[in-house]
Design a protein around this motif. Structure first.
Motif, short mmCIF file in Angstrom:
data_model
loop_
_atom_site.label_atom_id
_atom_site.label_comp_id
_atom_site.label_asym_id
_atom_site.label_seq_id
_atom_site.Cartn_x
_atom_site.Cartn_y
_atom_site.Cartn_z
N GLY A 50 0.82 -1.21 0.00
CA GLY A 50 0.00 0.00 0.00
C GLY A 50 0.85 1.25 0.00
N LEU A 51 1.93 1.24 0.79
CA LEU A 51 2.85 2.38 0.81
C LEU A 51 3.56 2.53 -0.53
N CYS A 52 3.87 1.41 -1.18
CA CYS A 52 4.49 1.47 -2.51
C CYS A 52 3.56 2.16 -3.51
N MET A 53 2.27 1.88 -3.40
CA MET A 53 1.30 2.53 -4.29
C MET A 53 1.27 4.04 -4.05
N VAL A 54 1.43 4.44 -2.80
CA VAL A 54 1.48 5.88 -2.49
C VAL A 54 2.73 6.50 -3.09
N ILE A 55 3.85 5.79 -3.02
CA ILE A 55 5.10 6.28 -3.62
C ILE A 55 4.91 6.51 -5.12
N MET A 56 4.30 5.53 -5.80
CA MET A 56 4.03 5.67 -7.23
C MET A 56 3.08 6.84 -7.48
N ALA A 57 2.10 7.00 -6.62
CA ALA A 57 1.12 8.09 -6.77
C ALA A 57 1.80 9.45 -6.69
N ILE A 58 2.69 9.61 -5.71
CA ILE A 58 3.41 10.88 -5.55
C ILE A 58 4.28 11.15 -6.77
N PHE A 59 4.95 10.12 -7.25
CA PHE A 59 5.78 10.29 -8.44
C PHE A 59 4.93 10.77 -9.62
N ALA A 65 -6.28 3.56 -3.69
CA ALA A 65 -7.18 4.70 -3.92
C ALA A 65 -6.38 5.98 -4.16
N ILE A 66 -5.35 6.19 -3.35
CA ILE A 66 -4.51 7.38 -3.53
C ILE A 66 -3.81 7.35 -4.88
N PHE A 67 -3.34 6.18 -5.28
CA PHE A 67 -2.69 6.04 -6.59
C PHE A 67 -3.66 6.43 -7.71
N ALA A 68 -4.88 5.92 -7.65
CA ALA A 68 -5.86 6.21 -8.70
C ALA A 68 -6.20 7.70 -8.74
N ILE A 69 -6.42 8.29 -7.57
CA ILE A 69 -6.81 9.71 -7.50
C ILE A 69 -5.67 10.61 -7.97
N PHE A 70 -4.47 10.38 -7.44
CA PHE A 70 -3.33 11.23 -7.80
C PHE A 70 -3.00 11.12 -9.29
N THR A 71 -3.08 9.91 -9.82
CA THR A 71 -2.75 9.72 -11.24
C THR A 71 -3.79 10.38 -12.13
N LEU A 72 -5.05 10.30 -11.74
CA LEU A 72 -6.11 10.96 -12.50
C LEU A 72 -5.92 12.48 -12.49
N ILE A 73 -5.59 13.02 -11.32
CA ILE A 73 -5.32 14.46 -11.23
C ILE A 73 -4.13 14.83 -12.10
N ALA A 74 -3.09 14.01 -12.04
CA ALA A 74 -1.88 14.28 -12.84
C ALA A 74 -2.21 14.29 -14.32
N TYR A 75 -3.02 13.33 -14.76
CA TYR A 75 -3.40 13.26 -16.18
C TYR A 75 -4.17 14.51 -16.60
#
Length: 360
Positions: free
Chosen positions: A261-270, A337-347
């Protein structure tokens, strides 16, 4: 006898230097070069093949000096440089008829077998082949003259996740480094390749909108991220099976659901940092990459530090994991969830920025 013996190989360019590269390869083994664009992989192979002159060092193939026995040794080497990009108007058959005359041990039966296996039509022109079919043709040539040493150059973006995930098998390691390799190796390779081939200019001439272009690249990033994490999870499970009966002390986060889960957050931040920054120009990726990697590493560092310093967190992640499965599941779900939200915002931010970019 060594198949390959490289000693202190050196090459100097104004903007790049390859210094004292040494390694050996025994016969019957496979070796892979892994690294970002510009690391010196192709330069090393060109030096091995005597395609460019070395400023120092020695290359010995099958026990013989390449500089002194080049013609003899090239009979024993099958080299596939990704694809055939020359004589584009020639038919495969015509090109092969010319090439095979140079090899004393050309095996027509083997070559015909590769044509059938790769579904290559000899009557097609090189220009009519797709990139993948060019690679297959190059391989067919390299494998059809009894070569004792095979050398190939291919981007391995989709193989890299598997190779890096094997690092999860190291006991009691800093496992955050495994997904981090995506930022350090895969992303520079991908975006360097985009820029080298100027695919942005080519794509803009097609009936494709700018938001769709952004979506395509973001999709590539997401697929590779999921491959990195997916393979890492698989090897993490293998890690658990192998070391479950051993009393291993974990000083850093163990590969648990919460860790992923923390790894997904790392990817999300990136993604949140890199993608919008990159699409300010859609060309320069160095600055955005450095900033995004720094942000991801800061989060990983803080999370790991807290996991070590706070006894409760250390217990949850490393000691009594089975007693806190619900907590781990919650962290995993939150990370996804954070990964999906952050990536959508980034896009969305990137697509909006790219609309204002003037392509030169």
């Amino acid at each position: 006898m060594l198949a390959l013996d490289i000693r202190n190989l050196t090459k100097h360019y104004p903007q790049f230097q390859l210094r004292d590269v040494s390694f050996q390869l025994e016969q019957g083994y496979i070796m892979g070069f892994i690294g970002a664009n510009g690391a010196g992989k192709t330069t090393t192979i060109k030096l091995m093949m005597n395609m460019i002159r070395a400023d120092g060092g020695e290359v010995r193939i099958l026990g013989k000096n390449m500089a002194e026995r080049e013609l003899e040794l090239k009979q024993e080497i099958g080299c596939a440089f990704g694809g055939i990009e020359f004589y584009a108007r020639s038919k495969i058959k015509t090109l092969t008829d010319t090439i095979k005359r140079f090899y004393k041990h050309w095996d027509e039966a083997a070559y015909s077998g590769y044509l059938r296996r790769f579904k290559l039509d000899e009557n097609k022109k090189v220009a009519e082949l797709s990139t993948g079919m060019k690679v297959k043709y190059s391989l067919a040539l390299a494998l059809s003259h009894g070569a004792k040493l095979k050398i190939g150059i291919q981007p391995i973006f989709f193989v890299m996740p598997f190779l890096l995930a094997m690092l999860m098998l190291i006991p009691s390691w800093i496992y955050f480094i495994v997904p981090m390799y995506f930022f350090w190796i895969s992303v520079p390779g991908i975006f360097g390749n985009f820029r080298t081939h100027n695919d942005l200019l080519f794509t803009t001439m097609m009936p494709v909108t700018k938001p769709d272009m952004v979506k395509a690249r973001v999709s590539v990033i997401i697929i590779l991220e999921m491959l990195h994490v997916g393979f890492a999870v698989i090897f993490g499970l293998i890690h658990d099976l192998v070391y479950s009966s051993m009393n291993i002390t974990y000083y850093f986060f163990a590969p648990t659901m919460g860790f992923w889960g923390l790894c997904m957050v790392i990817m999300a931040i990136f993604n949140l940092v890199f993608i919008p920054m990159y699409y300010k120009t859609a060309y320069k990726y160095g600055g955005p990459l450095g900033t995004a990697v720094a942000a991801a590493m800061v989060f990983a560092g803080i999370a790991q530090w807290l996991g070590i310093q706070i006894p409760t967190l250390f217990d949850v992640f490393n000691v009594s994991v089975a007693d806190h499965l619900a907590v781990h599941a919650l962290i995993l779900i939150a990370g996804i969830a954070i990964f999906a939200i952050f990536t959508l915002i980034a896009y969305r931010v990137a697509a909006k920025r790219f609309l204002n970019v003037e392509l030169l």
